[in-house]
Design an enzyme around this catalytic site. Structure first.
Site, mmCIF file in Angstrom:
data_model
loop_
_atom_site.group_PDB
_atom_site.id
_atom_site.type_symbol
_atom_site.label_atom_id
_atom_site.label_comp_id
_atom_site.label_asym_id
_atom_site.label_seq_id
_atom_site.Cartn_x
_atom_site.Cartn_y
_atom_site.Cartn_z
ATOM 1 N N LYS A 298 0.811 -1.219 0.000
ATOM 2 C CA LYS A 298 0.000 0.000 0.000
ATOM 3 C C LYS A 298 0.848 1.274 0.000
ATOM 4 O O LYS A 298 2.036 1.238 0.298
ATOM 5 C CB LYS A 298 -0.937 -0.030 1.226
ATOM 6 C CG LYS A 298 -1.987 -1.137 1.187
ATOM 7 C CD LYS A 298 -2.978 -0.946 2.323
ATOM 8 C CE LYS A 298 -4.049 -2.021 2.314
ATOM 9 N NZ LYS A 298 -5.091 -1.738 3.344
ATOM 10 N N TYR B 284 -12.445 -2.115 -3.880
ATOM 11 C CA TYR B 284 -12.955 -2.214 -2.506
ATOM 12 C C TYR B 284 -14.478 -2.079 -2.444
ATOM 13 O O TYR B 284 -15.029 -1.729 -1.400
ATOM 14 C CB TYR B 284 -12.292 -1.152 -1.634
ATOM 15 C CG TYR B 284 -10.886 -1.504 -1.184
ATOM 16 C CD1 TYR B 284 -10.652 -2.614 -0.368
ATOM 17 C CD2 TYR B 284 -9.793 -0.724 -1.538
ATOM 18 C CE1 TYR B 284 -9.382 -2.942 0.070
ATOM 19 C CE2 TYR B 284 -8.506 -1.044 -1.094
ATOM 20 C CZ TYR B 284 -8.318 -2.150 -0.296
ATOM 21 O OH TYR B 284 -7.058 -2.471 0.151
ATOM 22 N N ASN C 14 -2.096 0.186 6.793
ATOM 23 C CA ASN C 14 -1.596 -1.085 7.328
ATOM 24 C C ASN C 14 -0.693 -1.819 6.340
ATOM 25 O O ASN C 14 -0.534 -3.030 6.422
ATOM 26 C CB ASN C 14 -2.755 -1.957 7.837
ATOM 27 C CG ASN C 14 -3.714 -2.369 6.749
ATOM 28 O OD1 ASN C 14 -3.633 -1.897 5.607
ATOM 29 N ND2 ASN C 14 -4.624 -3.276 7.075
ATOM 30 N N HIS D 135 -2.294 -5.331 1.578
ATOM 31 C CA HIS D 135 -3.595 -5.994 1.437
ATOM 32 C C HIS D 135 -3.333 -7.395 0.899
ATOM 33 O O HIS D 135 -2.423 -7.578 0.094
ATOM 34 C CB HIS D 135 -4.504 -5.262 0.441
ATOM 35 C CG HIS D 135 -5.657 -6.102 -0.018
ATOM 36 N ND1 HIS D 135 -6.807 -6.215 0.725
ATOM 37 C CD2 HIS D 135 -5.804 -6.928 -1.078
ATOM 38 C CE1 HIS D 135 -7.623 -7.067 0.104
ATOM 39 N NE2 HIS D 135 -7.040 -7.504 -0.991
ATOM 40 N N GLU E 237 -9.525 -10.782 -7.545
ATOM 41 C CA GLU E 237 -8.592 -9.662 -7.357
ATOM 42 C C GLU E 237 -7.426 -9.744 -8.347
ATOM 43 O O GLU E 237 -6.972 -8.716 -8.857
ATOM 44 C CB GLU E 237 -8.103 -9.633 -5.912
ATOM 45 C CG GLU E 237 -9.229 -9.254 -4.947
ATOM 46 C CD GLU E 237 -8.832 -9.251 -3.480
ATOM 47 O OE1 GLU E 237 -9.671 -8.869 -2.653
ATOM 48 O OE2 GLU E 237 -7.682 -9.620 -3.152
HETATM 49 P P1 CMP Z 1 -7.530 -4.373 3.487
HETATM 50 O O1 CMP Z 1 -7.071 -5.775 3.631
HETATM 51 O O2 CMP Z 1 -6.884 -3.592 2.405
HETATM 52 O O3 CMP Z 1 -9.105 -4.349 3.254
HETATM 53 C C1 CMP Z 1 -9.900 -3.237 3.606
HETATM 54 C C2 CMP Z 1 -9.133 -2.187 4.353
HETATM 55 O O4 CMP Z 1 -9.903 -1.224 5.016
HETATM 56 C C3 CMP Z 1 -8.315 -2.845 5.433
HETATM 57 O O5 CMP Z 1 -7.265 -3.592 4.870
HETATM 58 C C4 CMP Z 1 -7.914 -1.624 6.264
HETATM 59 O O6 CMP Z 1 -6.709 -1.041 5.833
HETATM 60 C C5 CMP Z 1 -9.037 -0.623 5.978
HETATM 61 N N1 CMP Z 1 -9.770 -0.267 7.187
HETATM 62 C C6 CMP Z 1 -9.847 0.961 7.712
HETATM 63 N N2 CMP Z 1 -10.596 0.957 8.812
HETATM 64 C C7 CMP Z 1 -11.012 -0.308 9.008
HETATM 65 C C8 CMP Z 1 -11.811 -0.948 9.982
HETATM 66 N N3 CMP Z 1 -12.353 -0.293 11.021
HETATM 67 N N4 CMP Z 1 -12.035 -2.278 9.861
HETATM 68 C C9 CMP Z 1 -11.505 -2.967 8.817
HETATM 69 N N5 CMP Z 1 -10.735 -2.409 7.861
HETATM 70 C C10 CMP Z 1 -10.484 -1.098 7.958
#
Ligand code: CMP
Length: 139
Positions: free
Chosen positions: A10, A50, A113, A116, A127
């Site tokens: 990311k 998403y 984070n 993904h 995906e």
């Molecule tokens: P990802 O695996 O990319 O899939 C959805 C993303 O939403 C997740 O990782 C997080 O980076 C982001 N996100 C932000 N806030 C939340 C939350 N409260 N719960 C889950 N995902 C979140």
């Protein structure tokens, strides 16, 4: 079984020059990049990718973060690649991620984070198709 999964490094991680360190974690775990490219996602791509989260309160911020700067998208191949990738990434919220995982070492917050990864075989296939043509995947 030999599986393929989809991964994104990311914007937060690419900006901090962590591409190599993150790919090293995948390779050390037996996950081989068989397709990879650096892209700057469009808003339409981020919203489409998403789409499953479009009604969640964090959707707007998630899209803004994903289009803020470039990402690296990859197809990773290996034994049990989907689960293995999830293990190497660690929990979505870095506060809950186990020692040695990518998110424990590098993630800044639940939104930023660092990576993904696909959560199941069906989503992995979808995906991968979203970002790669068959001729870009070299197993
Ligand atoms: P990802 O695996 O990319 O899939 C959805 C993303 O939403 C997740 O990782 C997080 O980076 C982001 N996100 C932000 N806030 C939340 C939350 N409260 N719960 C889950 N995902 C979140």
């Amino acid at each position: 079984a030999l599986e393929r999964t989809f991964s994104i490094i990311k914007p937060d991680a690419v900006r901090r020059n962590l591409i190599g360190k993150i790919i090293a974690k995948f390779e050390e775990a037996g996950l081989r990049p068989i397709a990879l490219k650096k892209i700057h996602m469009t808003r339409a791509q981020a919203e489409g990718f998403y789409g499953v989260h479009k009604d969640r309160p964090f959707f707007g911020e998630l899209v803004e973060q994903m289009i803020a700067s470039p990402v690296v998208v990859q197809v990773l191949e290996g034994e049990g690649a989907i689960l293995k990738n999830r293990e190497v990434m660690g929990a979505t919220n870095p506060a809950n991620a186990a020692d040695g995982t990518i998110r424990k070492e590098f993630a800044l917050s639940i939104g930023e984070n660092s990576v993904h990864g696909s959560d199941a075989p069906e989503t992995a296939a979808e995906e991968i198709k979203f970002f790669f043509n068959d001729d870009e995947i070299v197993g």
